[in-house]
Motif scaffolding. Structure first.
Motif, PDB file in Angstrom:
ATOM      1  N   PRO A   1       7.019  10.010  -1.173  1.00 49.46           N
ATOM      2  CA  PRO A   1       6.363  10.741  -2.254  1.00 49.46           C
ATOM      3  C   PRO A   1       6.165  12.191  -1.857  1.00 49.46           C
ATOM      4  N   ASN A   2       6.216  13.062  -2.842  1.00 49.00           N
ATOM      5  CA  ASN A   2       5.940  14.454  -2.528  1.00 49.00           C
ATOM      6  C   ASN A   2       4.433  14.675  -2.595  1.00 49.00           C
ATOM      7  N   HIS A   3       3.744  14.001  -1.688  1.00 47.32           N
ATOM      8  CA  HIS A   3       2.295  14.109  -1.631  1.00 47.32           C
ATOM      9  C   HIS A   3       1.904  14.747  -0.306  1.00 47.32           C
TER      10      HIS A   3
ATOM     11  N   GLY B   1      -4.584  19.870  12.362  1.00 49.42           N
ATOM     12  CA  GLY B   1      -4.040  18.859  11.461  1.00 49.42           C
ATOM     13  C   GLY B   1      -4.059  17.456  12.035  1.00 49.42           C
ATOM     14  N   GLN B   2      -4.585  17.308  13.253  1.00 47.51           N
ATOM     15  CA  GLN B   2      -4.643  15.962  13.834  1.00 47.51           C
ATOM     16  C   GLN B   2      -5.743  15.128  13.180  1.00 47.51           C
ATOM     17  N   ASN B   3      -6.721  15.804  12.600  1.00 49.11           N
ATOM     18  CA  ASN B   3      -7.735  15.094  11.815  1.00 49.11           C
ATOM     19  C   ASN B   3      -7.644  15.629  10.392  1.00 49.11           C
ATOM     20  N   ILE B   4      -7.216  14.773   9.460  1.00 47.98           N
ATOM     21  CA  ILE B   4      -6.979  15.234   8.091  1.00 47.98           C
ATOM     22  C   ILE B   4      -7.924  14.539   7.122  1.00 47.98           C
ATOM     23  N   VAL B   5      -8.628  15.337   6.351  1.00 44.67           N
ATOM     24  CA  VAL B   5      -9.460  14.785   5.294  1.00 44.67           C
ATOM     25  C   VAL B   5      -8.739  15.062   3.978  1.00 44.67           C
ATOM     26  N   TYR B   6      -8.270  13.995   3.333  1.00 49.12           N
ATOM     27  CA  TYR B   6      -7.487  14.152   2.112  1.00 49.12           C
ATOM     28  C   TYR B   6      -8.223  13.563   0.931  1.00 49.12           C
ATOM     29  N   GLN B   7      -8.258  14.302  -0.157  1.00 46.01           N
ATOM     30  CA  GLN B   7      -8.774  13.748  -1.409  1.00 46.01           C
ATOM     31  C   GLN B   7      -7.838  14.146  -2.521  1.00 46.01           C
ATOM     32  N   GLU B   8      -7.688  13.265  -3.475  1.00 44.34           N
ATOM     33  CA  GLU B   8      -6.761  13.538  -4.572  1.00 44.34           C
ATOM     34  C   GLU B   8      -7.195  14.792  -5.348  1.00 44.34           C
ATOM     35  N   SER B   9      -8.457  14.831  -5.716  1.00 43.52           N
ATOM     36  CA  SER B   9      -8.938  15.964  -6.497  1.00 43.52           C
ATOM     37  C   SER B   9     -10.269  16.451  -5.930  1.00 43.52           C
ATOM     38  N   VAL B  10     -10.384  17.752  -5.778  1.00 47.50           N
ATOM     39  CA  VAL B  10     -11.624  18.323  -5.231  1.00 47.50           C
ATOM     40  C   VAL B  10     -12.014  19.550  -6.055  1.00 47.50           C
TER      41      VAL B  10
ATOM     42  N   GLU C   1       0.834  -1.215   0.000  1.00 43.48           N
ATOM     43  CA  GLU C   1       0.000   0.000   0.000  1.00 43.48           C
ATOM     44  C   GLU C   1       0.866   1.262   0.000  1.00 43.48           C
ATOM     45  N   LEU C   2       1.926   1.230   0.793  1.00 43.32           N
ATOM     46  CA  LEU C   2       2.821   2.394   0.846  1.00 43.32           C
ATOM     47  C   LEU C   2       3.432   2.646  -0.524  1.00 43.32           C
ATOM     48  N   ARG C   3       3.782   1.557  -1.211  1.00 42.24           N
ATOM     49  CA  ARG C   3       4.370   1.712  -2.546  1.00 42.24           C
ATOM     50  C   ARG C   3       3.369   2.332  -3.506  1.00 42.24           C
ATOM     51  N   LYS C   4       2.124   1.909  -3.344  1.00 47.39           N
ATOM     52  CA  LYS C   4       1.075   2.492  -4.201  1.00 47.39           C
ATOM     53  C   LYS C   4       0.940   3.981  -3.958  1.00 47.39           C
ATOM     54  N   GLU C   5       1.184   4.406  -2.712  1.00 44.45           N
ATOM     55  CA  GLU C   5       1.076   5.829  -2.386  1.00 44.45           C
ATOM     56  C   GLU C   5       2.290   6.614  -2.855  1.00 44.45           C
TER      57      GLU C   5
END
Lengths: 327, 166
Positions: free
Chosen positions: A66-68, A84-93, A44-48
């Motif tokens: 990754p520079n993500h 920042g302790q609760n992070i909601v991340y989406q690739e595209s918004v 999974e880490l590699r996929k990220e």
């Protein structure tokens, strides 16, 4: 949920070793999981985008991150209590503000942030668009729930600018300046835009949502023609590619420190810092508003963050909303 | 002697440095800066020094006083507006803060509401902006907009009535 935290712990173990191998045995003992589970998380880490080297009898090590700005990346080594302790991340918004708005209504905890690699409709002032290309910037919204009267909330927009300038300085060495109220400039060009939205009911703040758009790794060629003259990126100014997650962590840390100080002691310290970073004070400026242009010398800000502009006749105007142009 | 700008410069430099405490003495005036545990700057001694130099700071208090004048002038306008509309049966949507009134989300969009529109509690009627903080104002009441009391782009005061709702 459990799987995520397991992956996070593993990431912390591997990252803590700074390029040294960690044996599968050790990981499995410390995290209490099977070799198969470890392998699954490594995949999974590699996929990220992590590059993980696996060598027999030695174990695993991370050779490249990754520079993500995924939740994992940002949380690693983040030194804050809430922000920042609760992070909601989406690739595209469409825009991080839009998502943060919905979350804020849904009573997410204070300090929740929304990040994305790309915004397809990043918001600027007065319905303007904010250019937010993929993986080149930090597009983030911070949800705060301060117990202050709504009319004091604009002070927080100045606070956010100070937090960002301090973080940029620490992370990159680049000296940025603030143009009233909270544009962040480097060498006169815009590098950060901040737009804040308030959710309030009668006299109570429900949430303050601070949206930041930061041009981090954008190259000069990537800026559209119409903003080329006015915008820059930290990469252009620092002369090197930057780690966005690390910069975002600094921003969260600096902003939280200022925010705590603000809640405890009021606006005074933030105001002093803001003034010390302000580029427009004492200069001849033009303030464009919906109803016209005012011109004069920027004399300072009030305790509410309002800009004081002195015109040719010596009259002082209070500016609450305007596009400022330094002449 | 130090100018205000130079003091600001000092604050910035100290803030960015690892120095916790700084003191500067010159011809009887003292500037001392001290960071506390959460890395802030204590500014009280600076004020003290400012007081000893009336000539240089003469320009500074002036804007503050002037701004007070404009601030006190504003409520008078507000009262006029209120007197004009004395119909007590009408609900007033008031501004929760000082700022610029926007009737529409962007300059080329339609107004959120116009005279005669019906609204409910959650209808957005306008935006108030100050220092790039945008506050979408909800009607918080059900009814019909009978009067819009302010112009697009106008500066409004805290508690100033913006709309009348029937």
């Amino acid at each position: 949920m459990v799987a995520t935290s397991m992956k996070q712990k593993m990431l912390e173990m591997l990252n803590g070793q700074e390029g040294q191998f960690v044996s599968g045995q050790k990981i499995s003992e410390e995290l209490g999981c099977s070799r198969t589970a470890i392998w699954k998380h490594i995949s999974e880490l590699r996929k990220e985008g992590y590059e993980v080297e696996a060598v027999q009898k030695k174990g695993y090590r991370i050779t490249s991150t990754p520079n993500h700005i995924t939740a994992n990346e940002v949380k690693l080594g983040l030194n804050t209590k809430h922000l920042g302790q609760n992070i909601v991340y989406q690739e595209s918004v469409t825009s991080t503000q839009e998502i943060a708005h919905r979350l804020a209504y849904d009573d997410v905890p204070e300090g929740t942030i929304v990040t994305a690699e790309e915004q397809t409709a990043g918001k600027g002032r007065l319905g303007r668009n904010w250019h937010s290309p993929k993986t080149n910037g930090i597009w983030v919204s911070l949800i705060l729930r301060p117990k202050i009267p709504p009319q004091q909330a604009p002070q927080l927009t100045l606070l956010a600018a100070v937090g960002v300038v301090k973080a940029i300085q620490k992370e990159t060495g680049v000296l940025a300046e603030i143009k009233w109220p909270n544009d962040v400039l480097v060498n006169g060009k815009k590098v950060v835009g901040i737009l804040t939205e308030l959710q309030a009911e009668s006299d109570q703040i429900k949430s303050v949502i601070i949206g930041m758009g930061i041009n981090v790794n954008t190259s000069a060629a990537e800026f559209p023609d119409d903003i080329k003259e006015k915008a820059t990126s930290l990469r252009i100014e620092a002369g090197k590619e930057l780690n966005r997650a690390s910069l975002l962590r600094r921003i969260l840390e600096e902003t939280e420190t200022l925010y705590e100080e603000y809640l405890q002691n009021g606006f005074q310290v933030v105001k002093l810092l803001w003034e010390s970073y302000a580029v427009s004070l004492g200069k001849h400026i033009k303030a464009r508003t919906l109803t016209g242009v005012k011109e004069g010398i920027a004399r300072g800000i009030t305790n509410d963050g309002v800009l004081l502009l002195e015109d040719d006749t010596g009259e002082i105007h209070q500016i609450y909303s305007a596009d400022i142009e330094i002449c | 002697m130090l100018k205000i700008q130079e003091i600001r410069e000092l604050i910035k430099l100290i803030d960015q440095s690892s120095i916790d405490e700084f003191k500067y003495e010159h011809e009887g005036s003292v500037v001392s800066l001290k960071k506390n545990e959460i890395q802030t700057v204590q500014a009280a001694p600076v004020q003290q020094q400012v007081e000893t130099r009336p000539v240089e700071v003469a320009s500074a208090p002036a804007p503050a006083e002037q701004s007070k004048e404009t601030a006190t002038a504003a409520p008078a306008q507000k009262e006029e507006v209120q007197e004009k509309e004395t119909d007590e049966s009408l609900h007033k949507i008031k501004s929760p803060m000082v700022g610029t009134f926007y009737a529409k989300p962007s300059p080329d969009a339609d107004n959120y509401v116009k005279k005669g529109d019906s609204v409910d509690e959650e209808s957005i009627v306008c935006i108030i902006e100050a220092m790039k903080l945008f506050n979408e104002i909800e009607a918080e009441v059900k009814g019909e907009i009978v009067e819009i009391l302010v112009e697009d782009g106008q500066l409004v005061e805290y508690d100033q009535p913006l709309f009348l709702v029937k």
